[in-house]
Design a protein around this motif. Structure first.
Motif, PDB file in Angstrom:
ATOM      1  N   ASN A  23       0.814  -1.191  -0.041  1.00 28.89           N
ATOM      2  CA  ASN A  23       0.050  -0.133  -0.108  1.00 28.89           C
ATOM      3  C   ASN A  23       1.028   1.255   0.062  1.00 28.89           C
ATOM      4  N   ASN A  24       2.163   1.100   0.182  1.00 33.02           N
ATOM      5  CA  ASN A  24       3.071   2.131   0.340  1.00 33.02           C
ATOM      6  C   ASN A  24       4.031   2.443  -0.797  1.00 33.02           C
ATOM      7  N   ILE A  25       3.634   1.565  -1.861  1.00 30.92           N
ATOM      8  CA  ILE A  25       4.495   1.482  -3.087  1.00 30.92           C
ATOM      9  C   ILE A  25       3.810   2.438  -4.083  1.00 30.92           C
ATOM     10  N   TYR A  39       9.829   2.984  -5.379  1.00 35.81           N
ATOM     11  CA  TYR A  39       9.539   4.265  -4.489  1.00 35.81           C
ATOM     12  C   TYR A  39       8.129   4.057  -3.933  1.00 35.81           C
ATOM     13  N   SER A  40       8.370   4.704  -2.699  1.00 35.32           N
ATOM     14  CA  SER A  40       7.378   4.728  -1.535  1.00 35.32           C
ATOM     15  C   SER A  40       6.399   6.072  -1.699  1.00 35.32           C
ATOM     16  N   ASN A  41       5.313   6.057  -1.375  1.00 28.94           N
ATOM     17  CA  ASN A  41       4.446   7.269  -1.083  1.00 28.94           C
ATOM     18  C   ASN A  41       4.797   8.039   0.301  1.00 28.94           C
ATOM     19  N   VAL A  42       5.883   7.520   0.992  1.00 28.12           N
ATOM     20  CA  VAL A  42       6.232   8.157   2.122  1.00 28.12           C
ATOM     21  C   VAL A  42       7.468   8.995   1.856  1.00 28.12           C
ATOM     22  N   GLU A  51      12.617  14.071   0.955  1.00 26.10           N
ATOM     23  CA  GLU A  51      12.973  13.049  -0.012  1.00 26.10           C
ATOM     24  C   GLU A  51      12.059  11.990  -0.026  1.00 26.10           C
ATOM     25  N   GLN A  52      11.697  11.602  -0.994  1.00 27.06           N
ATOM     26  CA  GLN A  52      10.815  10.298  -1.268  1.00 27.06           C
ATOM     27  C   GLN A  52      11.790   9.129  -0.790  1.00 27.06           C
ATOM     28  N   VAL A  53      10.945   8.286  -0.129  1.00 23.23           N
ATOM     29  CA  VAL A  53      11.767   7.062   0.373  1.00 23.23           C
ATOM     30  C   VAL A  53      11.642   5.839  -0.866  1.00 23.23           C
TER      31      VAL A  53
END
Length: 73
Positions: A23-25, A39-42, A51-53
């Motif tokens: 769900n975080n991808i 790449y995460s949405n976190v 910075e994007q995780v």
């Protein structure tokens, strides 16, 4: 485990397993060497920098894609 994928990451030459909640991808990119960067949405904030995780895996793009498909069944 439903909703998670287990990928292999390398930190300072040491390989380790890492669970990522699908769900975080946000996106998965195929690198030139065939591996995948997730790449995460976190985002992480460090002072003025945001910075994007992301996770550069030792798994191939195709492996990561198949793991995500299985995790969301």
């Amino acid at each position: 485990m439903k909703g998670f994928i287990e990928v292999t990451l390398s930190f300072n030459g040491i390989s380790m397993k890492f669970l990522i909640n699908v769900n975080n991808i946000e996106s998965v990119v195929r690198c030139d060497n065939g591996c995948a960067t997730i790449y995460s949405n976190v985002v992480e904030s460090n002072g003025d920098n945001v910075e994007q995780v992301n996770y550069t895996t030792q798994n191939t793009y195709e492996e990561v894609k198949a793991m995500i498909e299985e995790a969301v069944k």
